[in-house]
Structures are given as structure tokens and as C-alpha cells.
Design an enzyme around this catalytic site. Sequence first.
Site, PDB file in Angstrom:
ATOM      1  NE  ARG A  64     -20.624  13.465  14.880  1.00 21.96           N
ATOM      2  CZ  ARG A  64     -19.702  12.758  14.930  1.00 21.96           C
ATOM      3  NH1 ARG A  64     -18.633  13.183  15.586  1.00 21.96           N
ATOM      4  NH2 ARG A  64     -19.731  11.512  14.622  1.00 21.96           N
ATOM      5  CB  SER A 116     -18.846   9.950  17.921  1.00 18.74           C
ATOM      6  OG  SER A 116     -17.818   9.093  17.964  1.00 18.74           O
ATOM      7  CG  HIS A 117     -14.877  12.296  19.673  1.00 18.15           C
ATOM      8  ND1 HIS A 117     -15.385  11.723  18.191  1.00 18.15           N
ATOM      9  CD2 HIS A 117     -14.430  13.372  19.234  1.00 18.15           C
ATOM     10  CE1 HIS A 117     -15.144  12.480  17.487  1.00 18.15           C
ATOM     11  NE2 HIS A 117     -14.469  13.785  18.043  1.00 18.15           N
ATOM     12  CG  ASP A 141     -16.288   6.569  20.490  1.00 22.24           C
ATOM     13  OD1 ASP A 141     -16.670   5.285  20.541  1.00 22.24           O
ATOM     14  OD2 ASP A 141     -16.523   7.063  19.315  1.00 22.24           O
ATOM     15  CG  ASP A 190     -20.359   6.430  18.549  1.00 20.62           C
ATOM     16  OD1 ASP A 190     -19.183   6.773  19.105  1.00 20.62           O
ATOM     17  OD2 ASP A 190     -20.841   6.484  17.231  1.00 20.62           O
ATOM     18  CG  ASP A 214     -17.961   4.524  16.598  1.00 20.46           C
ATOM     19  OD1 ASP A 214     -17.507   5.231  17.446  1.00 20.46           O
ATOM     20  OD2 ASP A 214     -18.378   5.216  15.714  1.00 20.46           O
ATOM     21  NE  ARG A 215     -13.901   7.833  16.872  1.00 23.20           N
ATOM     22  CZ  ARG A 215     -13.144   9.135  16.451  1.00 23.20           C
ATOM     23  NH1 ARG A 215     -12.115   9.449  17.050  1.00 23.20           N
ATOM     24  NH2 ARG A 215     -14.133  10.190  15.881  1.00 23.20           N
ATOM     25  CB  THR A 236     -11.061  10.695   6.718  1.00 22.86           C
ATOM     26  OG1 THR A 236      -9.833  10.592   6.812  1.00 22.86           O
ATOM     27  CG2 THR A 236     -11.662  10.731   8.052  1.00 22.86           C
ATOM     28  CD  GLU A 254     -11.939   6.051   9.761  1.00 22.28           C
ATOM     29  OE1 GLU A 254     -11.980   7.014   8.950  1.00 22.28           O
ATOM     30  OE2 GLU A 254     -12.849   5.829  10.731  1.00 22.28           O
ATOM     31  CE  LYS A 297     -15.309   5.247  14.089  1.00 21.93           C
ATOM     32  NZ  LYS A 297     -15.965   5.896  12.993  1.00 21.93           N
ATOM     33  NE  ARG A 344      -9.563  14.996  12.898  1.00 19.93           N
ATOM     34  CZ  ARG A 344     -10.251  15.266  13.846  1.00 19.93           C
ATOM     35  NH1 ARG A 344      -9.359  15.693  14.799  1.00 19.93           N
ATOM     36  NH2 ARG A 344     -11.424  15.249  14.193  1.00 19.93           N
TER      37      ARG A 344
HETATM   38  C1  VG1 Z   1     -13.123  11.862  12.826  1.00 20.02           C
HETATM   39  C2  VG1 Z   1     -12.287  10.709  12.275  1.00 20.02           C
HETATM   40  C3  VG1 Z   1     -12.442   9.712  11.297  1.00 20.02           C
HETATM   41  C4  VG1 Z   1     -13.972   9.062  12.008  1.00 20.02           C
HETATM   42  C5  VG1 Z   1     -14.953  10.056  12.254  1.00 20.02           C
HETATM   43  C6  VG1 Z   1     -16.408   9.736  12.910  1.00 20.02           C
HETATM   44  O1  VG1 Z   1     -13.532  12.681  11.467  1.00 20.02           O
HETATM   45  O2  VG1 Z   1     -11.097  11.427  11.914  1.00 20.02           O
HETATM   46  O3  VG1 Z   1     -11.379   9.028  11.268  1.00 20.02           O
HETATM   47  O4  VG1 Z   1     -14.406   8.184  10.881  1.00 20.02           O
HETATM   48  O5  VG1 Z   1     -14.513  11.127  13.295  1.00 20.02           O
HETATM   49  O6  VG1 Z   1     -15.901   8.665  14.006  1.00 20.02           O
HETATM   50  P1  VG1 Z   1     -12.990  14.030  11.320  1.00 20.02           P
HETATM   51  O7  VG1 Z   1     -13.633  14.524  10.173  1.00 20.02           O
HETATM   52  O8  VG1 Z   1     -13.272  14.923  12.385  1.00 20.02           O
HETATM   53  O9  VG1 Z   1     -11.536  13.692  11.033  1.00 20.02           O
HETATM   54  V1  VG1 Z   1     -17.171   8.569  15.335  1.00 20.02           V
HETATM   55  O10 VG1 Z   1     -16.075   7.778  16.430  1.00 20.02           O
HETATM   56  O11 VG1 Z   1     -17.209  10.155  15.467  1.00 20.02           O
HETATM   57  O12 VG1 Z   1     -18.513   7.775  14.446  1.00 20.02           O
HETATM   58 CO    CO Z   2     -17.714   6.961  17.752  1.00 20.49          CO
END
Ligand code: VG1
Ligand code: CO
Length: 543
Positions: free
Chosen positions: A22, A113-114, A277, A279, A281-282, A344, A363, A376, A496
Amino acid sequence: MNVRRVPTTPIEGQKPGTSGLRKKTAVFMEPGYLENFVQSVFDAVGGLDGKTLTVGGDGRYFNERAIQTILRMAAANGAARVLVGRDGLLSTPAASAVIRARKTDGGLILSASHNPAGEDGDFGIKYNIPSGGPAPESVTDAIYRRSLEVGEYRILDAGDVDLSAAGTRTLGGTCVEVFDPVAIHAGIMRRLFDFDAIRALFASGFTMRFDAMHAVTGPYAKAVLEDELGAPPGTVLNGEPRPDFGGGHPDPNPVHAGALVDLMMRPGAPDFAAASDGDGDRNMILGRGTYVTPSDSLAVLAANATLAPGYAGGLSGIARSMPTSRAADRVAARLGIPAFETPTGWKFFGTLLDAGLATLCGEESAGTGSGHVREKDGLWAVLFWLNILARRRESVHEILAAHWAGHGRDYYSRHDYEGVDRAAAEALLADLRGRLAELPGRRHGPLSVAAADDFSYRDPVDGSIARGQGVRIFFEENPRAVFRLSGTGTAGATLRVYLERFEDASGALGLDPQEALAPVIAAAAEIAGIHVRLGRTAPDVRT
Ligand code: VG1
Ligand code: CO
């Protein structure tokens, strides 16, 4: 058509984080950046000659341009076939489903993702392996190493492929198959869940809102919820994917999906609501007047799983990421099945699912899923809840209250300190790691530390080891605090802090989580020196 060999130089900072690579969109748009990564993937997996690849993304800015580049590169690298979602769109779980159903040699998913999208936002790309899951560290490391030494990338001199309609096109010697991104996924959902019961639930006047946050899930949710299950038009909010996600931040939590939470807390709220979110998956789950923490959601799904046809035979095991609350472990113990605790990131669930050791995974960050794909799956979780609601005919609040009355309640909250100075955040963690041995026995307010460690995980299937996955502090009185740095951000750092405390079924089950957790929150801040080291007195986001 001519294959061009373009020299490329290693670009700093390509090491993929928790979930793929990313970066700022502008970085991905620099000449050669995307290409270097893509060529590195092709090389690291042993070349593309004669292989079939799945490609799609969440529709954010640069999605289609990136896909056109990838198609030309796949053709130049000898791919036999590339499957692409129409308009270049594929949610992460749908991509996983297609890789599995069509047995392709993996896939490239374009998403951050988000993270916010747009020219000034973020972009991302990840490679998924032929099982449909995120690449394990052995593969991402190989891609990273290759990206530092790759000397050229190969690309076909050709025009764009029309992705606007399903059908087959040719690009050099490669067949590009454009397909409907919704159909394969919807077919799987139909087999897993009791669609008749859910249809009857909607027909009885049950009301719902699904906020797709202008990201990729809109078309999937409309097709399944409105067109197939009979939810009235207007059930899906913000259902049109937009390149900038409508200027929003498609993270389904009470802050970024605040409007939906407000709606659900008002009188006359719908019975049920959910958000997904960027993509897809959440998921965030809400009932009238009720927010379900993702950790509780996993526990409730597990405890009620046999109500869904796809899980009627029971579960083989339940896996959760380490910072996720221990609520799911209590369900596993009650059911007499194994519980797994992984680092994670969804990639750690893959081996457990492949080996049939776990059926459900989750998660705390609002990701839940099962062995039906290797990612997910936001819409899956929403349909699972609908299946349970349709069969139990109780409210979300009643289901949650009954769950706590039976299993006790794990009060839970995650506090995020976003955009903090990276060096300060790394120093905070390094200092904590250096003091682990001194912490046990120390008192902080009403709590005293029982044990402290830095989580490391040995995969029970392939024996691989992941170290340094987060500092855990266990208190005598049962609460737990966990500290880790986000691996998905693109600017500064995000600390976090995960906080939890268990109350058994005879205890106080109806407290406000922030109040119930106040002593743990204070102890965690004191132990890590959060306020002094980061110059912050409160987190940016509490989920
Ligand atoms: C975050 C979440 C983690 C998840 C990851 C990817 O990671 O905490 O639980 O698996 O995003 O999710 P981090 O390293 O920022 O805590 V997604 O929806 O971005 O594919
Ligand atoms: Co996502």
C-alpha cells in the site's frame, strides 16, 4: 504485437505490510512503480508462461489504468488467460471465490481496503495464491527480494482491452475473459444460507440498511439483498462504487460509518444494519440501538452456526487473531472444538482452513469469514446474521444479551492513535519490549500485571514462525491489554491498543464498554507511557 522490455530500478519501500503493498496513489502512478511490483510477482511465482490469472479491484482511482497495464504485462509474460471482473471490479472475497472456483494460478487484487481513495488517497495491490488466500510471508518475501533486483519488466505494445461487458477478447497470445463479478459469489452464498427463511423475514416487514460506502460491495449487496432476497429498494445505501469512494473513508466502524450508527440509535431505527469496507471483506453489524463488536459477532456466529445450512454439520474449530477478544474461545470450549489464536492478518488463517482445522475465522477489525473462500467476507457475515435472525426471530439486542447471559461478556475496545510520529511509536513499542520482564507484579490502580510477552506464533500446519506480533499484558484480575503498530497505513504510524475485560454470566453485563474498561485503559496508558511519548491524551478512533 511487440513485447517491450523496459529497464526498471528497485524502488525503496516495497515491502508489503499486513495485507499487500500500500502506498499513496501518486507513488503507484510513478513510471515503473506498479510495473516493477507486478513483474516481481510474476518472476517470484516462477513466471506466467501458460498460466491463468484472476485480476480485479475495488474500483478506486487508478483501478482501471492499473488493470490495463497488468493485462499488457501478463500478455507479454506469456499468460494463457486472464479473468477480469467487469469494469475491473472485484471485491476481495469475490476474487478469492473466482481463484478457487476457476482454479486459476492465483490473482492480483487492486485495493487499499478501507484507506481513502483518489488522486491524493491510497492505492494498493496484493497477490493471492492459488488457494485463493493472501500470499504467506514466504511468498511476499520472495516478491520483495525480487523487486530489489528485477532489471526490466515486459509489456505488450497494445491498446486497452474493453472491460465494460462480459465476453472474451484477445490480447497478443492471451485470452482476456471479462466476467460478471457478482454471480460466482452469489452462488456460494445461496448454498451456505437459508435464502427462503431470509426472504420470509423481509416479507414479514423486517427492515435493514446496508451501507456500501460508495465502495465495491454496492453491486453485490443490491443483487443479493434487494433483487434476490426481496429487501425493498433503498435498503442498500451508497451503493454506487466511486473512484474516490464519495470522498469518504470506507472503514466500517462507529467513527467512519458514524451516520449509520446514529441512524440505528434513533427511535424508529430499522431492525438491522451493516456496513462494508472499500474492498468488501469487512463488516460492521448493528441492531436497533445496538452495536455488535466484531469479536462478539464472531462468537455469536459460531454459537449459532448450525442454523445455517452450510454449517449445519457443526464447526471443526474457530480461529481468531490474537488481539480479538476471547469471546470466541468460550464458544469453542462450550462446543468442545479447538480454538486457534493467530497473528493479525488473514494470511495466517489460510493453512488452518486448508487443513480443515478451523471452519470460522475472525478479527477484531471487523473481518469474519469461513472456509468457503480464503479471505474475510463482509457480505457473507451479513447474510449469516440475517440467516440467524430469520431463524430465531429475535432482535439483535436479544440475541446478544442471551449470548452474554450464557457465556459471560468480554468487554472490548480498540483505541487507535493515528498519524503519530513513526519514530516515537516505534520507540514506545521497543521500550515496552525491553521492559517485559520487569512488568509482572507491578500495580496500576486496581490492577496488577500477571504476565507480559511479545506474541509469537508457530503455524500448527506448516511450522512457520511469526515473531514480534504484538505486546500482550495480562492482569491478575483477567483484563488484557495488547499493543501493536498498524501495518496497513501509508503516512506516519498508527498505534493500536486493544483492551478487554471479562465479566462472567453472573456479573454486570450491561455496562458502557469504555466505563467497564476504564481501569485497563488507564493502566495501559501508564505502562506504555502513551501520553508522554506520543503527545496525545486521547485516541483518534475507539471501536
Ligand atoms: C488492519 C487490521 C487487520 C486486517 C488488516 C487488513 O491491519 O487491523 O486485522 O487484517 O487491516 O484488512 P493493521 O496492520 O493496520 O492493524 V483489510 O480489510 O485492509 O484487507
Ligand atoms: Co478490506
